[in-house]
Design an enzyme around this catalytic site. Structure first.
Site, PDB file in Angstrom:
ATOM      1  N   TYR A   1       0.845  -1.203   0.000  1.00 58.52           N
ATOM      2  CA  TYR A   1       0.000   0.000   0.000  1.00 58.52           C
ATOM      3  C   TYR A   1       0.880   1.254   0.000  1.00 58.52           C
ATOM      4  O   TYR A   1       0.667   2.165  -0.802  1.00 58.52           O
ATOM      5  CB  TYR A   1      -0.922  -0.008   1.227  1.00 58.52           C
ATOM      6  CG  TYR A   1      -1.888   1.159   1.251  1.00 58.52           C
ATOM      7  CD1 TYR A   1      -3.080   1.118   0.525  1.00 58.52           C
ATOM      8  CD2 TYR A   1      -1.617   2.308   1.987  1.00 58.52           C
ATOM      9  CE1 TYR A   1      -3.965   2.184   0.533  1.00 58.52           C
ATOM     10  CE2 TYR A   1      -2.497   3.390   2.002  1.00 58.52           C
ATOM     11  CZ  TYR A   1      -3.671   3.317   1.282  1.00 58.52           C
ATOM     12  OH  TYR A   1      -4.544   4.385   1.280  1.00 58.52           O
TER      13      TYR A   1
ATOM     14  N   LYS B   1       1.105   4.131  -3.055  1.00 57.89           N
ATOM     15  CA  LYS B   1       0.749   5.548  -2.881  1.00 57.89           C
ATOM     16  C   LYS B   1       1.953   6.455  -3.153  1.00 57.89           C
ATOM     17  O   LYS B   1       1.803   7.560  -3.662  1.00 57.89           O
ATOM     18  CB  LYS B   1       0.177   5.770  -1.477  1.00 57.89           C
ATOM     19  CG  LYS B   1      -1.184   5.076  -1.268  1.00 57.89           C
ATOM     20  CD  LYS B   1      -2.229   5.577  -2.255  1.00 57.89           C
ATOM     21  CE  LYS B   1      -3.618   5.035  -1.982  1.00 57.89           C
ATOM     22  NZ  LYS B   1      -4.636   5.555  -2.905  1.00 57.89           N
TER      23      LYS B   1
ATOM     24  N   THR C   1     -13.917   6.495   6.873  1.00 55.17           N
ATOM     25  CA  THR C   1     -14.615   5.972   5.691  1.00 55.17           C
ATOM     26  C   THR C   1     -14.760   4.459   5.887  1.00 55.17           C
ATOM     27  O   THR C   1     -14.146   3.892   6.800  1.00 55.17           O
ATOM     28  CB  THR C   1     -13.795   6.219   4.403  1.00 55.17           C
ATOM     29  OG1 THR C   1     -12.648   5.350   4.418  1.00 55.17           O
ATOM     30  CG2 THR C   1     -13.333   7.654   4.260  1.00 55.17           C
TER      31      THR C   1
HETATM   32  N1  LIG Z   1      -9.729   6.465   4.567  1.00 54.10           N
HETATM   33  C1  LIG Z   1      -8.476   6.787   4.774  1.00 54.10           C
HETATM   34  O1  LIG Z   1      -8.033   6.871   5.933  1.00 54.10           O
HETATM   35  C2  LIG Z   1      -7.547   7.077   3.627  1.00 54.10           C
HETATM   36  C3  LIG Z   1      -6.304   7.629   3.914  1.00 54.10           C
HETATM   37  C4  LIG Z   1      -5.422   7.914   2.889  1.00 54.10           C
HETATM   38  C5  LIG Z   1      -5.791   7.662   1.574  1.00 54.10           C
HETATM   39  N2  LIG Z   1      -6.997   7.111   1.319  1.00 54.10           N
HETATM   40  C6  LIG Z   1      -7.326   6.863  -0.089  1.00 54.10           C
HETATM   41  O2  LIG Z   1      -8.522   7.517  -0.408  1.00 54.10           O
HETATM   42  C7  LIG Z   1      -9.163   6.845  -1.481  1.00 54.10           C
HETATM   43  C8  LIG Z   1     -10.617   6.641  -1.119  1.00 54.10           C
HETATM   44  O3  LIG Z   1     -10.693   5.753  -0.022  1.00 54.10           O
HETATM   45  P1  LIG Z   1     -11.836   5.835   1.075  1.00 54.10           P
HETATM   46  O4  LIG Z   1     -11.186   5.957   2.371  1.00 54.10           O
HETATM   47  O5  LIG Z   1     -12.873   6.801   0.676  1.00 54.10           O
HETATM   48  O6  LIG Z   1     -12.360   4.331   1.021  1.00 54.10           O
HETATM   49  P2  LIG Z   1     -13.691   3.701   0.471  1.00 54.10           P
HETATM   50  O7  LIG Z   1     -13.472   2.237   0.562  1.00 54.10           O
HETATM   51  O8  LIG Z   1     -14.869   4.317   1.067  1.00 54.10           O
HETATM   52  O9  LIG Z   1     -13.677   4.173  -1.070  1.00 54.10           O
HETATM   53  C9  LIG Z   1     -12.938   3.559  -2.051  1.00 54.10           C
HETATM   54  C10 LIG Z   1     -13.900   3.274  -3.192  1.00 54.10           C
HETATM   55  O10 LIG Z   1     -13.139   2.753  -4.283  1.00 54.10           O
HETATM   56  C11 LIG Z   1     -13.898   1.709  -4.849  1.00 54.10           C
HETATM   57  N3  LIG Z   1     -13.008   0.783  -5.534  1.00 54.10           N
HETATM   58  C12 LIG Z   1     -12.130  -0.092  -4.981  1.00 54.10           C
HETATM   59  N4  LIG Z   1     -11.516  -0.781  -5.933  1.00 54.10           N
HETATM   60  C13 LIG Z   1     -11.996  -0.332  -7.126  1.00 54.10           C
HETATM   61  C14 LIG Z   1     -11.758  -0.669  -8.482  1.00 54.10           C
HETATM   62  N5  LIG Z   1     -10.886  -1.613  -8.802  1.00 54.10           N
HETATM   63  N6  LIG Z   1     -12.451  -0.004  -9.427  1.00 54.10           N
HETATM   64  C15 LIG Z   1     -13.343   0.952  -9.094  1.00 54.10           C
HETATM   65  N7  LIG Z   1     -13.621   1.306  -7.833  1.00 54.10           N
HETATM   66  C16 LIG Z   1     -12.951   0.676  -6.857  1.00 54.10           C
HETATM   67  C17 LIG Z   1     -14.608   1.044  -3.681  1.00 54.10           C
HETATM   68  O11 LIG Z   1     -15.738   0.317  -4.102  1.00 54.10           O
HETATM   69  C18 LIG Z   1     -14.947   2.229  -2.808  1.00 54.10           C
HETATM   70  O12 LIG Z   1     -16.241   2.742  -3.057  1.00 54.10           O
HETATM   71  C19 LIG Z   1      -8.387   5.549  -1.693  1.00 54.10           C
HETATM   72  O13 LIG Z   1      -7.517   5.703  -2.804  1.00 54.10           O
HETATM   73  C20 LIG Z   1      -7.587   5.403  -0.415  1.00 54.10           C
HETATM   74  O14 LIG Z   1      -6.407   4.667  -0.593  1.00 54.10           O
HETATM   75  C21 LIG Z   1      -7.888   6.824   2.303  1.00 54.10           C
END
Ligand SMILES: NC(=O)c1ccc[n+]([C@@H]2O[C@H](COP(=O)([O-])OP(=O)(O)OC[C@H]3O[C@@H](n4cnc5c(N)ncnc54)[C@H](O)[C@@H]3O)[C@@H](O)[C@H]2O)c1
Length: 269
Positions: free
Chosen positions: A174, A178, A209
């Protein structure tokens, strides 16, 4: 007096289903007066939830809703082409779809798990941004909100992570995926500056989330990380969405290739 929207163009958001950062971003575009939005997510039902929320609050929105896998090149090309056909162009592209995975050190991580994470988080993000860049290069720029500034042909925001900057235990694939998004963002920003396209990324800290709080076990896993950040709380999806909209807008006209950390201070500690 009615104010002009900062978003007269077309927004595209991946990973827009459910209650995460992508969904909050799609809703924030609609709330900020963006009238043409295309959204996609792997999860059809949760994508429809976002679509319903946008259309019930902003029924005048022209919305393209198409579920699919952003790790699949054919789907990405067809989704983007469909959005362009229906909405005319792509001005603000937010590549947010991502997966967490991990919970293992490298020696316990299989090559399949490594590939799965990188296929979505890095390669999938690149497939989307490549398709968006191809369209942006073809279209005329839109005027800035400020007549003294350059017009903008397009603005891409990739969603990376604080874990693209600092390490965390048991997340090598991961963290690497990133960091790759941050590197790709910088390289594209250099290549497309001359075309009037900006490419930036946001690096969220821990955000409430489904990825982080879907179970008590998951909350427990992340509790120590919450304690590291000076603000000692998780962020809200809307707080990340606000920073994404800023980077997409012409208010960020001189921000290029930046990795904007939105993490309650996690990486400064
Ligand atoms: N939540 C956190 O703490 C956090 C922190 C840093 C970065 N992020 C990043 O933020 C972004 C959004 O994450 P989030 O926290 O909202 O999580 P989340 O799981 O709510 O949202 C991610 C979405 O991506 C969709 N998804 C996953 N694989 C997919 C694919 N192959 N094709 C299309 N859609 C796909 C999922 O169905 C989901 O709805 C991600 O890239 C995650 O790595 C999240």
């Amino acid at each position: 007096m009615s104010q002009k929207s900062l978003f007269p163009g077309v927004a595209v958001v991946t990973g827009a289903g459910g209650t995460g950062i992508g969904a909050a971003t799609a809703k924030a575009f609609a709330a900020a007066g963006c009238k043409r939005i295309a959204i996609t997510d792997l999860n059809e039902a949760s994508l429809q939830q976002t679509a319903d929320a946008i259309l019930s609050a902003y029924p005048e929105t022209q919305l393209v809703v198409r579920p699919g896998n952003i790790a699949d090149e054919t789907f990405v090309e067809s989704f983007m082409q469909g959005a362009i056909l229906m909405l005319g162009r792509i001005d603000y592209a937010v590549n947010c779809a991502g997966i967490l995975g991990g919970g293992q050190r490298s020696t316990e991580t299989t090559a399949e798990s490594f590939d799965r994470i990188n296929d979505v988080n890095y390669r999938g993000c690149w497939l989307c941004s490549r398709a968006e860049l191809k369209q942006m290069l073809k279209q005329d720029p839109l005027p800035s909100h400020d007549p003294d500034r350059e017009p903008q042909r397009g603005s891409i925001v990739n969603v990376a992570s604080q874990l693209g900057i600092v390490g965390r235990p048991e997340a090598p694939a991961y963290c690497g995926s990133k960091a790759a998004v941050i590197g790709m963002t910088r390289s594209d920003a250099i290549d497309y500056s001359k075309d009037g396209i900006r490419v930036n990324c946001v690096c969220p800290g821990l955000v409430e989330t489904p990825m982080t709080v879907q179970s008590e076990e998951s909350r427990e896993r992340f509790r120590p990380a919450v304690e590291i950040a000076p603000m000692k709380r998780m962020g809200k999806p809307a707080e990340i969405a606000d920073s994404i909209l800023f980077l997409c807008s012409t208010q960020a006209s001189f921000v290029q290739g930046h990795a904007l950390v939105v993490d309650g201070g996690y990486v400064i500690n």
